[in-house]
Write an enzyme that holds these catalytic residues in place. Structure first.
Site, mmCIF file in Angstrom:
data_model
loop_
_atom_site.group_PDB
_atom_site.id
_atom_site.type_symbol
_atom_site.label_atom_id
_atom_site.label_comp_id
_atom_site.label_asym_id
_atom_site.label_seq_id
_atom_site.Cartn_x
_atom_site.Cartn_y
_atom_site.Cartn_z
ATOM 1 N NE ARG A 274 9.647 3.513 0.942
ATOM 2 C CZ ARG A 274 10.155 4.729 0.788
ATOM 3 N NH1 ARG A 274 10.576 5.133 -0.407
ATOM 4 N NH2 ARG A 274 10.218 5.553 1.808
ATOM 5 N N GLY A 346 2.792 3.273 3.580
ATOM 6 C CA GLY A 346 3.276 4.410 4.372
ATOM 7 C C GLY A 346 2.654 5.715 3.885
ATOM 8 C CD GLU A 370 -27.637 -4.884 -2.819
ATOM 9 O OE1 GLU A 370 -28.019 -5.992 -2.439
ATOM 10 O OE2 GLU A 370 -27.380 -4.612 -4.010
#
Ligand code: FAD
Length: 386
Positions: A274, A346, A370
């Site tokens: 990106r 994002g 649990e």
């Protein structure tokens, strides 16, 4: 198969490393491709079950004498971690097979072990664990399900809630009150089969995450089972249930660890691809610091979890503290890391087109089941290291 009890406290052996490679490649090839679909459709990950059974990884904790692989606690952790890295729902197959069957392994008669562990090891049956009820969650000893003796039989009545893999599993370890006067010491454990008359299931819960793992109520309506289906002595069921959790909370830590690692791995790749401001976002120090923190927390959780697995294998006296600490810490890390992974993607991270939002939803359950993380802190406070 890794089976040694003397592995280093913090470092897996070569056998463990080899096992990790095998599970990782199986998980990436046969489980990951279905993870998004399983989540989207809320369906059982049959492909994962088939792949795990074919490679004998669905219940590797079963001792060799009962037809299992006899893997140690760390090997089991590694299997769960690697499956959870790609699909948290699928990781509940090996995790809950251990949870459901461990009461039999720890406290069952030889006869019960032979009868129920063999089919589990072969992949012919799965095992679930039925402790919780609608009005008995954190206070599990407040359960209402009753078992009443009738000659050579016990007759069970009640409702168990939130039972993972209910309906898919053939076998259920069910905790029930046999002496209401004695509270936790009046609880006994039994193996109930799906085909026993009077057993039925509620509709699958509509959950935030782990949507591929069916969670249903189990109804016990005059379920009449032979007396030899009791696990251990009468009145020891609650102690067995708690001892089981000491060992299996580590498997939830492993699941949390795997989810967190999957989210970090995805985010690491994304920030290289990106671009903003003319360069990969991974070049920004603000992004690098986030990744560094995520990796640091995961590594700390891993060390705590593996150390707990070593203690589980050896049966160390401080296992109760360590198991609760590993589960609590690793699940908090999983939540933090998956939230950060969404942030690093994002707006894209907030959509179902990328896996990190699923991982964030899946991570949340590890702080709840649990025993919630508040309950883990109660357990730790009662068992502080000497
Ligand atoms: C998806 C899913 C799968 C599950 N699978 C299984 C299974 O296979 N088998 C099984 O037996 N159970 C299973 N459970 C049940 C699970 O273990 C319980 O949900 C859990 O123990 C919490 O119980 P509860 O939901 O009744 O919450 P509650 O006990 O009602 O707790 C509500 C809140 O109060 C807090 N709280 C309660 N008591 C205290 C206290 N003393 N101090 C501080 N805070 C406290 C809790 O931490 C929590 O935040 C599953 C649950 C889910 C959601």
């Amino acid at each position: 198969m890794a089976g040694s009890k003397d592995f280093d406290l913090y470092r897996p052996s070569e056998e463990h490393d080899e096992l990790r490679k095998v599970v990782r490649s199986l998980a990436e090839a046969k489980i990951a491709p279905f993870a998004a679909e399983v989540d989207e459709e809320g369906r059982f990950p049959q492909e994962a079950l088939d792949a795990l059974v074919a490679s004998d990884l669905h219940a590797i904790h079963v001792p060799e004498e009962f037809g299992g692989a006899g893997a140690d606690a760390l090997a089991t952790v590694i299997v769960i971690e690697e499956v959870a890295r790609v699909c948290a729902s699928s990781s509940l197959i090996p995790a809950v097979n251990k949870l459901g069957s461990l009461p039999v392994v720890l406290s069952g008669s030889e006869e019960l072990k032979k009868r129920y562990l063999g089919p589990l090891a072969k992949g012919d049956a799965m095992f679930s664990y039925a402790l919780s009820e609608p009005d008995a969650g954190s206070d599990a000893a407040g359960m209402k399900t009753k078992a009443v003796r009738d000659g050579d039989f016990w007759v069970l009545n009640g409702v168990k809630r939130w039972i993972t893999n209910a309906g898919v599993s053939e076998y259920y370890t069910v905790m029930a009150v046999t002496d209401p006067e004695k509270r936790s010491k009046g609880i006994s454990a039994f193996v109930v089969e799906k085909s026993d008359e009077g057993v039925s299931f509620g509709a699958p819960e509509r959950k935030l995450g782990i949507k591929g793992s069916p969670t249903r109520e189990v109804y016990l309506d005059n379920v009449r089972i032979p007396a030899d289906r009791m696990i251990g002595e009468e009145g020891t069921g609650f102690a067995t249930a708690m001892k089981t959790l000491d060992h299996t909370r580590i498997t939830i830590a492993a699941q949390a660890l795997g989810i967190a690692q999957g989210a970090l791995d995805y985010a690491k790749g994304y920030v290289q691809e990106r671009k903003q401001f003319g360069k990969p976002i991974g070049d920004f120090q603000g992004v690098q610091f986030m990744l560094a923190d995520m990796a640091m927390k995961i590594e700390a959780a891993r060390q705590l979890t593996y150390a707990a697995a070593a203690k589980s294998e050896r049966g160390d006296s401080d296992l109760t503290f360590q198991g609760a600490a590993a589960k609590c810490f690793a699940s908090d890390v999983a939540m933090e890391v998956t939230v950060d992974a969404v942030q690093l993607l994002g707006g894209y991270g907030y959509t179902r087109d990328y896996p990190v939002e699923r991982m964030m939803r899946d991570a949340k359950i590890t702080q709840i089941y649990e025993g919630t993380n508040q309950v883990q802190r109660i357990v730790m406070a009662r068992n502080l290291p000497k």
